[in-house]
Motif scaffolding. Sequence first.
Motif, mmCIF file in Angstrom:
data_model
loop_
_atom_site.group_PDB
_atom_site.id
_atom_site.type_symbol
_atom_site.label_atom_id
_atom_site.label_comp_id
_atom_site.label_asym_id
_atom_site.label_seq_id
_atom_site.Cartn_x
_atom_site.Cartn_y
_atom_site.Cartn_z
ATOM 1 N N GLN A 74 0.818 -1.213 0.000
ATOM 2 C CA GLN A 74 0.000 0.000 0.000
ATOM 3 C C GLN A 74 0.855 1.269 0.000
ATOM 4 N N GLY A 75 1.881 1.294 0.841
ATOM 5 C CA GLY A 75 2.738 2.472 0.899
ATOM 6 C C GLY A 75 3.549 2.653 -0.365
ATOM 7 N N ILE A 76 4.006 1.548 -0.960
ATOM 8 C CA ILE A 76 4.769 1.636 -2.208
ATOM 9 C C ILE A 76 3.883 2.174 -3.325
ATOM 10 N N ILE A 77 2.641 1.699 -3.373
ATOM 11 C CA ILE A 77 1.708 2.162 -4.401
ATOM 12 C C ILE A 77 1.453 3.661 -4.256
ATOM 13 N N SER A 78 1.243 4.123 -3.028
ATOM 14 C CA SER A 78 0.978 5.552 -2.836
ATOM 15 C C SER A 78 2.182 6.388 -3.254
ATOM 16 N N THR A 79 3.390 5.880 -3.021
ATOM 17 C CA THR A 79 4.585 6.611 -3.442
ATOM 18 C C THR A 79 4.694 6.647 -4.963
ATOM 19 N N LEU A 80 4.506 5.525 -5.611
ATOM 20 C CA LEU A 80 4.576 5.484 -7.072
ATOM 21 C C LEU A 80 3.531 6.400 -7.697
ATOM 22 N N ALA A 81 2.368 6.480 -7.061
ATOM 23 C CA ALA A 81 1.306 7.328 -7.589
ATOM 24 C C ALA A 81 1.675 8.806 -7.538
ATOM 25 N N SER A 82 2.608 9.173 -6.677
ATOM 26 C CA SER A 82 2.994 10.581 -6.540
ATOM 27 C C SER A 82 4.086 10.984 -7.520
ATOM 28 N N TYR A 83 4.690 10.017 -8.213
ATOM 29 C CA TYR A 83 5.767 10.344 -9.145
ATOM 30 C C TYR A 83 5.199 10.986 -10.413
ATOM 31 N N ASP A 84 5.843 12.057 -10.877
ATOM 32 C CA ASP A 84 5.437 12.679 -12.126
ATOM 33 C C ASP A 84 5.844 11.854 -13.341
ATOM 34 N N ASP A 85 6.865 11.044 -13.188
ATOM 35 C CA ASP A 85 7.393 10.306 -14.341
ATOM 36 C C ASP A 85 6.958 8.846 -14.337
ATOM 37 N N ALA A 86 5.841 8.535 -13.650
ATOM 38 C CA ALA A 86 5.340 7.159 -13.610
ATOM 39 C C ALA A 86 3.862 7.133 -13.958
ATOM 40 N N ASP A 87 3.493 6.172 -14.753
ATOM 41 C CA ASP A 87 2.085 5.893 -15.047
ATOM 42 C C ASP A 87 1.787 4.542 -14.406
ATOM 43 N N LEU A 88 0.910 4.538 -13.400
ATOM 44 C CA LEU A 88 0.761 3.383 -12.513
ATOM 45 C C LEU A 88 -0.588 2.710 -12.683
ATOM 46 N N ARG A 89 -0.551 1.386 -12.701
ATOM 47 C CA ARG A 89 -1.764 0.580 -12.589
ATOM 48 C C ARG A 89 -1.526 -0.492 -11.524
ATOM 49 N N VAL A 90 -2.613 -0.929 -10.908
ATOM 50 C CA VAL A 90 -2.547 -1.979 -9.882
ATOM 51 C C VAL A 90 -3.455 -3.117 -10.312
ATOM 52 N N LEU A 91 -2.921 -4.305 -10.330
ATOM 53 C CA LEU A 91 -3.689 -5.494 -10.700
ATOM 54 C C LEU A 91 -3.897 -6.345 -9.457
ATOM 55 N N SER A 92 -5.115 -6.384 -8.970
ATOM 56 C CA SER A 92 -5.420 -7.182 -7.783
ATOM 57 C C SER A 92 -5.943 -8.536 -8.218
ATOM 58 N N LEU A 93 -5.280 -9.578 -7.773
ATOM 59 C CA LEU A 93 -5.714 -10.939 -8.082
ATOM 60 C C LEU A 93 -6.590 -11.514 -6.975
ATOM 61 N N ASP A 139 13.795 4.102 7.769
ATOM 62 C CA ASP A 139 12.604 4.860 7.384
ATOM 63 C C ASP A 139 12.474 4.884 5.863
ATOM 64 N N TRP A 140 11.242 5.014 5.385
ATOM 65 C CA TRP A 140 10.981 4.980 3.946
ATOM 66 C C TRP A 140 11.710 6.106 3.208
ATOM 67 N N THR A 141 11.953 7.216 3.868
ATOM 68 C CA THR A 141 12.693 8.288 3.199
ATOM 69 C C THR A 141 14.105 7.855 2.837
ATOM 70 N N VAL A 142 14.650 6.900 3.592
ATOM 71 C CA VAL A 142 15.990 6.376 3.321
ATOM 72 C C VAL A 142 15.926 5.242 2.289
ATOM 73 N N VAL A 143 14.906 4.423 2.380
ATOM 74 C CA VAL A 143 14.805 3.225 1.549
ATOM 75 C C VAL A 143 14.220 3.532 0.174
ATOM 76 N N GLU A 144 13.315 4.502 0.103
ATOM 77 C CA GLU A 144 12.549 4.763 -1.123
ATOM 78 C C GLU A 144 13.414 5.015 -2.356
ATOM 79 N N PRO A 145 14.509 5.784 -2.278
ATOM 80 C CA PRO A 145 15.309 5.997 -3.499
ATOM 81 C C PRO A 145 15.837 4.702 -4.099
ATOM 82 N N ARG A 146 16.150 3.729 -3.277
ATOM 83 C CA ARG A 146 16.639 2.449 -3.792
ATOM 84 C C ARG A 146 15.519 1.706 -4.514
ATOM 85 N N PHE A 147 14.322 1.777 -3.952
ATOM 86 C CA PHE A 147 13.189 1.137 -4.621
ATOM 87 C C PHE A 147 12.900 1.823 -5.949
#
Length: 743
Positions: free
Chosen positions: A381-400, A706-714
């Motif tokens: 959930q947190g990763i999805i919310s971060t990706l959704a905030s990126y200007d250079d990403a077009d995001l979709r979520v596929l729930s199985l 903290d995610w602020t430290v880890v997020e750039p690697r992701f």
Amino acid sequence: MTDVLVIGSPSSSAGGLARIAGDFTSSGCTVRVALAVTPRHAIPNDVREALRVAEIRQLRTSLTGRRAGVAPRRGSAAWARVVLRNAVVRAGVRIGGPSRRAWLLAKYDPWLRRSAVKADVILAADRHALRAARHAGTHGTNAVVAAVGDRTYAELRDRAIGVRPLQRLLHTRSADQPPQAAVLAAWRKVAADPGDLCHRPFVAKVVEITKALRRHEALDATEEVGRSALDLPLSALDRDRIRLELVMVRISRGDLPDELDETARAMVRHADEHLRAGRTRLAAAFALDVADAMFSRELHADALSTPLVEAPEEFLAPLHESLTFRALAARSGALADADGPGAADARFRGGPSPRPPLGRTKGRRPHRILVVPGDYPHFTQGIISTLASYDDADLRVLSLREPGVNRRKKRLTMVTDRLNDARGAPPPPLEQRDAELLAWPDTIFVDWCDNAAQWVALHAPSHVRLVVRLHSLEAISPQPHLIDWSRVSDVVFVAQHVRHLVERAVPGVAAAGRIHVIPNEMRLRRFGLPKRPGAERTVAMVGWAQQVKDPLWALEVLAQLRGHDPSWRLRLIGHDFSDRQHRSALRYRDRFRARAEDGDVRDALDRVPYTDDLPEALRDAGFILSASRREGFPVGTTEGAASAAVPVIRDWPMYASAGGARGIYPVEWVVETPVEAATRILAYADHGARDRAGQAARDHVVAHLDWTVVEPRFREILLGPVSQMAPVRRGASRVRRDVGAGH
């Protein structure tokens, strides 16, 4: 399966036929009903519905006079005899009594002749059908002929009813299962006379019977049926399958049987034979049987130690040496028969599949990313919310996991498709919506190496990058052994000890592209709320009610603390135990509940239901305890440390030899026994010491985890470095959730 042919005359009632058919269908027999009624008497729909049998036939005469498919020449003596015979037969059917009419219809109906040949039992539904049944018996020379009401029928019926509990076991839902004693009584009749007409079907189904009993945790019954079945004339394959079930019984009781290795090797030999012959579905079925045994939860998931950590190469040798399991991990099309389907062995061709480059986009558009959350979607959930905030990403979520979505196919079908893929046969085509969705992204991120990862790896087009993240549970499950890792561009492990285990246990993972170790997404800064009075004597556990979390160990820590000061309390935050678990987990639950009632801990337990506001709940915790037997990367414990609770981390026994807790946290946080845990807690019982140690713990986890430290690697793994991304207009991307129609 026993084949029963019931012949009814014009005098037979629908109710009587239904009772006869029901006596035998409910006991596992295949029943066909032949109604000897004239053509003008059509079978009513209510009769068809009441019978519920494999086949119903309204008998009709075939009077062509053909012999070997050749009709007599018109005007010949043979033709004249046929004409005369036909007139007599038609008159007999039209004006004859019920018995003669039934006999003539039976005598000249080709369907009845064919059915009689394969019948084990031929039954006359009433006295008017007896002559017809006896005539049918001349075609079914091995069939028993009986009439309703006679002694032979009564004996057959009693024998059929006697094994009915076995049929119910195989074909009813768990809530309707017959009593274990009734099943055993029925099986003992089968084992005493396996050649009996009514018993033979259950001799053939003995593997399914043992599986059903074990699935419903009737372990004693499973063992009795399995051991007695080994004395019956079974095939070598069925004997090995039963031996595997007996091994599973011992595993369910908490043992690691010595014969597991030998039995697994026998079963993978059967799988390999079927794979070489091109029978991939059978090979897949036997491979899954082996996987269920080798990766049983009782052996690994909740255990204190596991051979998957201590000696994975030796323990998994039957799989690594198996053609079937090597094919399951091979790249698409890599398995080629040396000399066709009958080849003695097979070879693997080529190296890893080419992977798309990192950060590739077309023109100036955003990077397209599809996130597939897997079995535990809250971790993304947190990763999805971060990706959704990126200007250079077009995001979709596929729930199985959405209701009505059937993208994730049954295990057997998926493993069969994977084997066919390794043999060079393309998997079945997806529906258009699914195919378009998987072809849309530049990158697919699948969290958890579970069925979703298998499905995506099998069906995603080759131009799409695939990133898979592994936690602790999959490392001790079969799924990583069933994937073409050369198809995966990046593998993310949540901890170094998880990577260590998977790389030793799953040789195929070496075919993946880049490998990373990155902790879970955690927003730790928000946990800095001040503690409330009483926190200095409160130890907390988050997400406690599972065997793997080992709250019994925590109770022993509490008992040690209260031996020094009865004011100490244990705060259990989260859901209570589920009643829907495997046998060993339920036994553990009962032991915990009994121990929690002991006087040294009973009055010191605070239970806090699951809450979405964990920072608030942790204000009452001065210490955070991890008592787990196994962890990947413990989110709740780390969040507890971020709340300035003093961390007390058990050296998780399953992963202790692989670095485990000591590879994630400062070594001074880690303890081995309840006594050591209590000693560490008591060392900070002083208010000032506790505050200083808690603040130091908070500073450490926020600075490193903290995610602020880890997020750039992701971000770099999923989207590529910022410098590679094309500039686009500002503004947050919308998250598009796609659940589609599925297969």
